[in-house]
Design a protein around this motif. Structure first.
Motif, PDB file in Angstrom:
ATOM      1  N   LEU A 115      11.222   8.865  -3.754  1.00  0.00           N
ATOM      2  CA  LEU A 115      10.043   8.686  -4.595  1.00  0.00           C
ATOM      3  C   LEU A 115       9.439  10.042  -4.958  1.00  0.00           C
ATOM      4  CD1 LEU A 115       8.246   5.757  -2.707  1.00  0.00           C
ATOM      5  CD2 LEU A 115       9.909   5.590  -4.574  1.00  0.00           C
ATOM      6  N   GLU A 116       9.324  10.917  -3.968  1.00  0.00           N
ATOM      7  CA  GLU A 116       8.744  12.238  -4.218  1.00  0.00           C
ATOM      8  C   GLU A 116       9.641  13.066  -5.138  1.00  0.00           C
ATOM      9  OE1 GLU A 116       6.675  14.393  -1.217  1.00  0.00           O
ATOM     10  OE2 GLU A 116       6.846  12.751   0.230  1.00  0.00           O
ATOM     11  N   LYS A 117      10.943  13.007  -4.917  1.00  0.00           N
ATOM     12  CA  LYS A 117      11.871  13.772  -5.750  1.00  0.00           C
ATOM     13  C   LYS A 117      11.833  13.307  -7.197  1.00  0.00           C
ATOM     14  CE  LYS A 117      16.777  14.880  -6.312  1.00  0.00           C
ATOM     15  NZ  LYS A 117      18.160  14.642  -5.801  1.00  0.00           N
ATOM     16  N   GLU A 118      11.782  11.989  -7.404  1.00  0.00           N
ATOM     17  CA  GLU A 118      11.808  11.422  -8.755  1.00  0.00           C
ATOM     18  C   GLU A 118      10.416  11.290  -9.363  1.00  0.00           C
ATOM     19  OE1 GLU A 118      14.480  10.624 -10.520  1.00  0.00           O
ATOM     20  OE2 GLU A 118      15.937  11.104  -8.945  1.00  0.00           O
ATOM     21  N   LYS A 119       9.377  11.556  -8.561  1.00  0.00           N
ATOM     22  CA  LYS A 119       7.983  11.428  -9.012  1.00  0.00           C
ATOM     23  C   LYS A 119       7.704  10.043  -9.596  1.00  0.00           C
ATOM     24  CE  LYS A 119       7.591  16.384 -10.030  1.00  0.00           C
ATOM     25  NZ  LYS A 119       7.188  16.657  -8.640  1.00  0.00           N
ATOM     26  N   ILE A 120       8.137   9.044  -8.851  1.00  0.00           N
ATOM     27  CA  ILE A 120       7.971   7.661  -9.299  1.00  0.00           C
ATOM     28  C   ILE A 120       7.147   6.891  -8.271  1.00  0.00           C
ATOM     29  CG2 ILE A 120      10.177   6.923  -8.256  1.00  0.00           C
ATOM     30  CD1 ILE A 120      10.455   4.969 -10.641  1.00  0.00           C
ATOM     31  N   ALA A 121       6.198   6.117  -8.744  1.00  0.00           N
ATOM     32  CA  ALA A 121       5.324   5.345  -7.858  1.00  0.00           C
ATOM     33  C   ALA A 121       5.992   4.043  -7.432  1.00  0.00           C
ATOM     34  CB  ALA A 121       4.004   5.045  -8.557  1.00  0.00           C
ATOM     35  N   LEU A 122       5.681   3.617  -6.220  1.00  0.00           N
ATOM     36  CA  LEU A 122       6.063   2.299  -5.724  1.00  0.00           C
ATOM     37  C   LEU A 122       4.766   1.518  -5.517  1.00  0.00           C
ATOM     38  CD1 LEU A 122       8.639   1.540  -2.909  1.00  0.00           C
ATOM     39  CD2 LEU A 122       6.597   0.180  -3.248  1.00  0.00           C
ATOM     40  N   VAL A 123       4.629   0.412  -6.227  1.00  0.00           N
ATOM     41  CA  VAL A 123       3.388  -0.373  -6.199  1.00  0.00           C
ATOM     42  C   VAL A 123       3.668  -1.728  -5.557  1.00  0.00           C
ATOM     43  CG1 VAL A 123       1.544  -1.404  -7.575  1.00  0.00           C
ATOM     44  CG2 VAL A 123       2.567   0.766  -8.291  1.00  0.00           C
ATOM     45  N   GLY A 124       3.118  -1.964  -4.366  1.00  0.00           N
ATOM     46  CA  GLY A 124       3.263  -3.260  -3.722  1.00  0.00           C
ATOM     47  C   GLY A 124       4.416  -3.297  -2.743  1.00  0.00           C
ATOM     48  N   TYR A 125       4.107  -3.556  -1.471  1.00  0.00           N
ATOM     49  CA  TYR A 125       5.149  -3.668  -0.457  1.00  0.00           C
ATOM     50  C   TYR A 125       4.624  -4.517   0.700  1.00  0.00           C
ATOM     51  CZ  TYR A 125       2.434   0.010   1.889  1.00  0.00           C
ATOM     52  OH  TYR A 125       1.420   0.739   2.466  1.00  0.00           O
ATOM     53  N   ARG A 126       5.549  -4.976   1.544  1.00  0.00           N
ATOM     54  CA  ARG A 126       5.201  -5.759   2.734  1.00  0.00           C
ATOM     55  C   ARG A 126       5.913  -5.184   3.951  1.00  0.00           C
ATOM     56  NH1 ARG A 126       4.480 -12.145   2.565  1.00  0.00           N
ATOM     57  NH2 ARG A 126       2.549 -12.206   1.361  1.00  0.00           N
ATOM     58  N   THR A 127       5.160  -4.963   5.022  1.00  0.00           N
ATOM     59  CA  THR A 127       5.744  -4.498   6.275  1.00  0.00           C
ATOM     60  C   THR A 127       5.065  -5.211   7.437  1.00  0.00           C
ATOM     61  OG1 THR A 127       4.178  -2.711   6.756  1.00  0.00           O
ATOM     62  CG2 THR A 127       5.994  -2.192   5.238  1.00  0.00           C
ATOM     63  N   ALA A 128       5.666  -5.080   8.621  1.00  0.00           N
ATOM     64  CA  ALA A 128       5.066  -5.632   9.839  1.00  0.00           C
ATOM     65  C   ALA A 128       4.661  -4.501  10.774  1.00  0.00           C
ATOM     66  CB  ALA A 128       6.051  -6.573  10.533  1.00  0.00           C
ATOM     67  N   GLU A 129       4.435  -3.316  10.196  1.00  0.00           N
ATOM     68  CA  GLU A 129       4.005  -2.163  10.966  1.00  0.00           C
ATOM     69  C   GLU A 129       2.860  -1.467  10.246  1.00  0.00           C
ATOM     70  OE1 GLU A 129       8.316  -0.824  12.885  1.00  0.00           O
ATOM     71  OE2 GLU A 129       7.350   0.431  11.379  1.00  0.00           O
ATOM     72  N   ILE A 130       2.113  -0.670  11.003  1.00  0.00           N
ATOM     73  CA  ILE A 130       1.114   0.199  10.377  1.00  0.00           C
ATOM     74  C   ILE A 130       1.824   1.486  10.004  1.00  0.00           C
ATOM     75  CG2 ILE A 130      -0.960   1.582  10.795  1.00  0.00           C
ATOM     76  CD1 ILE A 130      -1.993  -0.665  12.549  1.00  0.00           C
ATOM     77  N   ARG A 131       1.840   1.797   8.723  1.00  0.00           N
ATOM     78  CA  ARG A 131       2.521   3.007   8.273  1.00  0.00           C
ATOM     79  C   ARG A 131       1.500   3.983   7.715  1.00  0.00           C
ATOM     80  NH1 ARG A 131       4.005   3.998   3.356  1.00  0.00           N
ATOM     81  NH2 ARG A 131       6.018   4.770   4.050  1.00  0.00           N
TER      82      ARG A 131
END
Length: 374
Positions: A115-131
Motif C-alpha cells: 500500500l505504501e509503495k503504490e500509494k493506494i488507500a485501503l478502505v474497510g477491513y475486518r480483523t479479530a485483533e487490535i492492530r
C-alpha cells in the motif's frame, strides 16, 4: 479555405464530444482481495455485495463527476500469502484506484508495505485483533477496543464480574489482551481465564475444554465468525452454561447456518453498524430499500453487507471530493479531509492519524426464536 476551416471546426466539435463521452465513461476501479471461499466466505461475499449495491445505485444515477464505479474481486480464501500475491496481481492488471473489504490481521500486515509503495488507500477491513494505525489503511467502523469496552460495560450493568476470554492467537493478541484487561478493570470485573486458538482456523476445542473446567460467569469471544460458531456449538453441546458475548466478527447470519435456535439463544453480539433489518435512520432505510429492490442478491442481507455498503459510501465521497480526475494520492487526501461525514444516522470521520472512522457500537441479543433484539 473556408471549407478547411469548417472541417477543422467540425473536427474540434467531434473531439470535444468524444472527450465528454470519455469523461462520462471514466471508470473508477475498486479492488477487493478477500475470502470468497473458505471459513469467512459468507462475510467476504456479503461485504462485496454491500459495496456493489451502492456502486450500482451511484452508476444508475449517472456516476460522480462523470465517473462510474466497478468492483473487481479476487478470492484469497483467507490465506495471507494469497492476499499479498493477488493484491500485487490486481494492482498490475486491473489498476484499481482504491482497495477495500480486506479480512484478517495477518492479511493486512502482508499488504501494508505494498500500500505504501503504490500509494493506494485501503478502505474497510475486518480483523479479530487490535492492530496499530497505519498509513493508507482506513476503516469505516469502530475499533475492536471500542467493542470490548462496550461489552465489558454491559457485563458490569448485569452484575457479571468473572469473565473468560477466547481470542485469535496472532501478532495482535498482546494488544487485545491488554485492552481486555483494561476494559475489565474499568468495569470492576476480572478476566479469570484467557484462551487463544490458532489464527486462521476454527480449532477451538482446547478452549472449550479449558472453559468447561474453569467456568466463568460469561465468556467473551473475540474470534472470526467461523471460530465463534464452532465454539458456541461445542460449548453448548458439552453443557457449558456461561453467558456468551461476541464481537462483531460473529455475525448472526453465519451462526444461524450452523447452530440451532437453542444454541444461539441469549448470545449477545457487538454490532458496529446500524441494523440491516430495521429502519432506524436514513442510512438503514436507504440500504433496506436498495437491497429489497435488487433481485437475486448473491448472499442474504447481513451486517457485513451493511458494512460494505458504508465502505462504498465513503469511497464514493472520496472520489466526489476530487472532481473529474480522481487519483490514488487524491483518494488519500480526500479521506484525510473527511471529518464529520453523516451518512444518515451513522457518522464517519478521520482525524490526524486516527484512521478508524466511527465509534458506533450497540449490542444485539439473539432470542429463543433465533431473531435479533437490540
Amino acid at each position: 479555405m473556408k471549407l478547411k476551416v469548417m472541417a477543422a471546426h467540425a473536427a474540434l466539435i467531434m473531439a470535444a464530444a468524444c472527450g465528454a463521452n470519455g469523461a462520462q465513461a471514466a471508470q473508477v476501479v475498486v479492488g477487493q482481495v478477500g475470502p470468497m471461499s473458505g471459513l469467512e466466505a459468507s462475510q467476504g461475499r456479503a461485504y462485496a455485495t454491500g459495496m456493489q449495491l451502492y456502486f450500482n445505485a451511484v452508476n444508475k444515477a449517472g456516476g460522480i463527476n462523470g465517473n462510474t464505479f466497478a468492483l473487481v474481486r479476487r478470492d484469497d480464501s483467507g490465506r495471507p500469502e494469497d492476499t499479498l500475491a493477488l493484491t500485487r496481481t490486481m494492482l498490475a492488471e486491473d489498476k484499481p484506484l482504491v482497495l477495500a473489504g480486506y479480512f484478517g490481521s495477518r492479511n493486512l500486515a502482508e499488504v501494508a508495505p505494498v500500500l505504501e509503495k503504490e500509494k493506494i488507500a485501503l478502505v474497510g477491513y475486518r480483523t479479530a485483533e487490535i492492530r496499530p494505525e497505519a498509513p493508507y489503511v482506513y476503516n469505516v467502523r469502530a475499533t475492536l477496543r471500542d467493542e470490548v469496552d462496550k461489552l465489558a460495560q454491559h457485563l458490569a450493568t448485569i452484575g457479571i464480574t468473572r469473565i473468560g476470554l477466547v481470542y485469535e492467537n496472532g501478532p495482535g493478541a498482546p494488544a487485545l489482551l491488554a485492552a481486555a484487561d483494561e476494559a475489565a478493570k474499568k468495569a470492576h470485573s476480572t478476566i479469570t481465564l484467557k484462551v487463544g486458538y490458532e489464527a486462521g482456523t476454527a480449532r477451538v476445542a482446547p478452549a472449550v475444554e479449558q472453559l468447561l473446567k474453569n467456568p466463568p460467569q460469561a465468556i467473551l469471544l473475540v474470534t472470526s465468525g467461523a471460530a465463534a460458531a464452532a465454539f458456541i456449538e461445542q460449548y453448548r453441546s458439552s453443557g457449558g452454561a456461561a453467558q456468551l458475548f461476541a464481537h462483531s466478527g460473529a455475525d448472526i447470519e453465519q451462526l444461524s447456518k450452523r447452530l440451532s435456535e437453542e444454541q444461539m439463544q441469549g448470545v449477545a453480539i457487538a454490532q458496529v453498524t446500524p441494523s440491516p433489518y430495521k429502519i432506524s435512520g436514513k442510512l438503514a432505510k436507504e440500504f433496506i430499500d436498495t437491497a429489497s429492490k435488487t433481485p437475486n442478491l448473491e448472499v442474504p442481507v447481513s451486517y457485513a453487507m451493511m458494512e460494505g455498503y458504508i465502505a462504498a459510501h465513503v469511497i464514493v465521497e472520496a472520489v466526489r471530493r476530487q472532481g473529474a480526475k480522481p487519483s490514488r494520492e487524491g483518494v488519500v487526501a480526500a479521506l484525510d479531509s473527511i471529518d464529520n461525514y453523516d451518512l444518515g444516522g451513522y457518522v464517519v470521520g478521520f482525524k490526524g492519524n486516527q484512521h478508524s472512522g466511527s465509534r458506533f457500537v450497540e449490542l444485539s441479543i439473539i432470542t429463543g426464536a433465533g431473531k435479533i433484539r437490540q
